[in-house]
Design an enzyme around this catalytic site. Structure first.
Site, PDB file in Angstrom:
ATOM      1  N   ASN A 112       0.880  -1.159   0.000  1.00 30.37           N
ATOM      2  CA  ASN A 112       0.000   0.000   0.000  1.00 30.37           C
ATOM      3  C   ASN A 112       0.922   1.215   0.000  1.00 30.37           C
ATOM      4  O   ASN A 112       1.487   1.585   1.023  1.00 30.37           O
ATOM      5  CB  ASN A 112      -0.868  -0.048   1.267  1.00 30.37           C
ATOM      6  CG  ASN A 112      -1.947   1.007   1.275  1.00 30.37           C
ATOM      7  OD1 ASN A 112      -1.884   1.967   0.513  1.00 30.37           O
ATOM      8  ND2 ASN A 112      -2.932   0.818   2.130  1.00 30.37           N
ATOM      9  N   ARG A 140      -2.528  -1.744  -3.770  1.00 33.62           N
ATOM     10  CA  ARG A 140      -3.705  -0.893  -3.693  1.00 33.62           C
ATOM     11  C   ARG A 140      -3.500   0.242  -4.700  1.00 33.62           C
ATOM     12  O   ARG A 140      -2.487   0.935  -4.667  1.00 33.62           O
ATOM     13  CB  ARG A 140      -3.816  -0.312  -2.289  1.00 33.62           C
ATOM     14  CG  ARG A 140      -4.967   0.625  -2.181  1.00 33.62           C
ATOM     15  CD  ARG A 140      -4.976   1.287  -0.844  1.00 33.62           C
ATOM     16  NE  ARG A 140      -6.179   2.079  -0.710  1.00 33.62           N
ATOM     17  CZ  ARG A 140      -6.444   2.816   0.334  1.00 33.62           C
ATOM     18  NH1 ARG A 140      -5.623   2.828   1.348  1.00 33.62           N
ATOM     19  NH2 ARG A 140      -7.546   3.511   0.387  1.00 33.62           N
ATOM     20  N   HIS A 147     -12.455   4.425  -1.407  1.00 31.00           N
ATOM     21  CA  HIS A 147     -12.475   3.544  -0.223  1.00 31.00           C
ATOM     22  C   HIS A 147     -13.227   2.248  -0.516  1.00 31.00           C
ATOM     23  O   HIS A 147     -13.737   1.592   0.408  1.00 31.00           O
ATOM     24  CB  HIS A 147     -13.160   4.209   0.992  1.00 31.00           C
ATOM     25  CG  HIS A 147     -12.416   5.370   1.563  1.00 31.00           C
ATOM     26  ND1 HIS A 147     -13.068   6.513   1.989  1.00 31.00           N
ATOM     27  CD2 HIS A 147     -11.096   5.574   1.793  1.00 31.00           C
ATOM     28  CE1 HIS A 147     -12.178   7.370   2.458  1.00 31.00           C
ATOM     29  NE2 HIS A 147     -10.969   6.819   2.350  1.00 31.00           N
ATOM     30  N   ARG A 152      -9.826  17.868   4.787  1.00 26.70           N
ATOM     31  CA  ARG A 152     -10.542  18.117   3.531  1.00 26.70           C
ATOM     32  C   ARG A 152     -11.927  18.658   3.827  1.00 26.70           C
ATOM     33  O   ARG A 152     -12.576  18.217   4.781  1.00 26.70           O
ATOM     34  CB  ARG A 152     -10.705  16.816   2.730  1.00 26.70           C
ATOM     35  CG  ARG A 152      -9.444  16.371   2.054  1.00 26.70           C
ATOM     36  CD  ARG A 152      -9.652  15.046   1.339  1.00 26.70           C
ATOM     37  NE  ARG A 152      -8.753  14.046   1.863  1.00 26.70           N
ATOM     38  CZ  ARG A 152      -8.831  12.745   1.594  1.00 26.70           C
ATOM     39  NH1 ARG A 152      -9.779  12.284   0.811  1.00 26.70           N
ATOM     40  NH2 ARG A 152      -7.957  11.914   2.100  1.00 26.70           N
ATOM     41  N   GLU A 182      -8.013  -3.675   4.681  1.00 21.61           N
ATOM     42  CA  GLU A 182      -7.835  -3.526   3.232  1.00 21.61           C
ATOM     43  C   GLU A 182      -6.742  -4.449   2.709  1.00 21.61           C
ATOM     44  O   GLU A 182      -6.862  -5.004   1.618  1.00 21.61           O
ATOM     45  CB  GLU A 182      -7.514  -2.063   2.906  1.00 21.61           C
ATOM     46  CG  GLU A 182      -8.738  -1.172   3.099  1.00 21.61           C
ATOM     47  CD  GLU A 182      -8.391   0.265   3.375  1.00 21.61           C
ATOM     48  OE1 GLU A 182      -7.596   0.522   4.301  1.00 21.61           O
ATOM     49  OE2 GLU A 182      -8.920   1.141   2.666  1.00 21.61           O
TER      50      GLU A 182
END
Ligand code: ADP
Length: 401
Positions: A7, A94, A182, A243, A385
């Protein structure tokens, strides 16, 4: 089959190695894992294997050399868990943006790399670093097949109405549409919640709340994503750590007319907004919680606004789903903040959501936190993940009968 997962992010590379023998939703412990954190002048490396953690720090150096040295500890030295490099049979990556081209995980070829490169325009922080990770691993382990697992893929079957922006239709034809992100986490957590509930995912209407530094909600019906809060970029939707999430696009026009450049607006919306922008304290909810206890008014405002936006997005997805059977909380805030979970669930009290307060306060990995009489079940599911990537890798690379 030994699968190595990478990742690759802009400030860190996370790796882990699994021995995958069968399809399984419940996560397996990795045999070995490593994290490389890149700082301005130094690199921190942490390797875990066999219950031991080894940590070191070194002067900043090219990525290839550091990554190669860390990967070699898989079969060399005291952290070794494999007999030789040849024991690694697949590498899973990923990749944040697969665009409309990649609707599922895929074995990496020259064409796949070209697409990831082309999509850098839409994921400038992520796709270039993901591609670099793929190319570095090709150099370090040239004989091992590699697989790309995309964060957008799970959302690629969303209905047209969830995919389009109501601008000119021409936008859609240019690729300006809602992709969602996601997806690896949303899909994994939905599968895990179904497994924990003992029900088939194909009969459930779920919302997964992935609440980390970045955050998104996904409405899942019969195992498929039917709507999600992130859109063309991971900036849309919820208020996040730094964000903004969705804001009136008229604000951007206003700022441009004031003379702000695209880069300046990008920086403000991605780095200086959200919890950090409103609180003036931090993008980290733990620091905000401490500041609220210390009586900082803007910290409380930031938390209130975070919850307000979260509830608004949740309401819209529930209506779109025409009901809700289960709610799943995951990622840093979803897994570790009982207060956020309680506040969200309290606002859903009118739909019959009741929490087991003790379980909510002490939720361990993967557990139901609603009461037996709750009309909507609520779970905490630690996102995995890397495990999901290893599983997809195994599905694509395992010897077929
Ligand atoms: P990323 O999106 O970077 O992967 P994470 O999923 O690790 O983020 O989530 C990071 C966020 O989780 C932190 O910024 C922090 O706000 C939140 N978090 C982590 N632990 C806790 C905790 N114990 N209580 C409240 N918030 C937490």
């Amino acid at each position: 089959m030994h699968i190595l997962v990478l990742n690759a992010g802009s400030s860190s590379h996370k790796l882990c190695c699994y021995a995958v023998t069968a399809a399984a939703v419940a996560p397996q412990r990795s045999l070995w894992s490593a994290q490389i954190d890149w700082h301005v002048e130094h690199v921190e490396i942490r390797i875990r294997s066999g219950g031991q953690t080894h940590q070191e720090s070194c002067a900043i150096a090219p990525r290839k050399g550091v990554l190669s040295r860390v990967v070699q500890t898989l079969w060399q030295g005291p952290q070794a868990v494999l007999a030789a490099a040849s024991a690694i049979e697949g590498i899973g990556h990923r990749v944040v943006h697969g665009g409309a081209d990649h609707q599922q995980s895929t074995v990496i070829t020259t064409d796949v790399k070209a697409t990831i490169d082309r999509l850098r325009e839409w994921a400038p922080i992520h796709n270039p670093i993901n591609l670099e990770g793929i190319e570095l691993m090709e150099q370090i382990l040239p004989d091992v097949p590699q697989v790309a697992v995309f964060d957008t893929a799970f959302h690629s079957q969303m209905p047209m109405v969830a995919t389009l922006y109501p601008g000119p239709y021409d936008w859609f034809e240019q690729g300006i549409r809602r992709y969602g992100f996601h997806g690896i986490s949303h899909q994994y957590c939905a599968q895990r919640a179904a497994q924990l509930s003992g029900q088939s995912l194909n009969r459930l209407r779920l919302i997964v709340c992935h609440l980390g530094n970045g955050g998104s909600l996904t409405a899942i019906k019969n195992g498929r994503s039917i709507d999600t809060t992130m859109g063309f970029t991971p900036l849309d939707g919820l208020m996040m750590g730094s964000r903004s999430g969705a804001v009136d696009p008229g604000i951007l026009i206003h700022l441009m007319r004031q003379g702000h450049t695209a880069d300046e607006i990008d920086h403000v919306l991605n780095q200086e907004s959200g919890l950090k922008g409103i609180s003036g304290v931090s993008n980290d909810l733990r620091a905000i919680t401490q500041a609220i206890a210390d009586g900082v008014p803007r910290a409380r405002l930031a938390r209130d606004l975070y919850l307000h936006r979260l509830k608004a997005c949740l309401g819209s997805l529930i209506v779109g789903l025409e009901g809700l059977d289960g709610l799943v909380f995951t990622a840093g805030i979803g897994e570790h903040s009982p207060d956020v979970r309680a506040a969200v669930c309290q606002s859903l009290g009118f739909l019959g959501v009741t929490l087991n307060e003790t379980k909510n306060s002490n939720a361990s990995q993967d557990e139901e936190i609603s009461r037996p009489d709750s009309r909507i079940r609520v779970w905490v599911s630690y996102t995995q993940e890397d495990w999901a990537i290893a599983q997809d890798c195994w599905q694509l690379l395992r010897p077929k009968p």
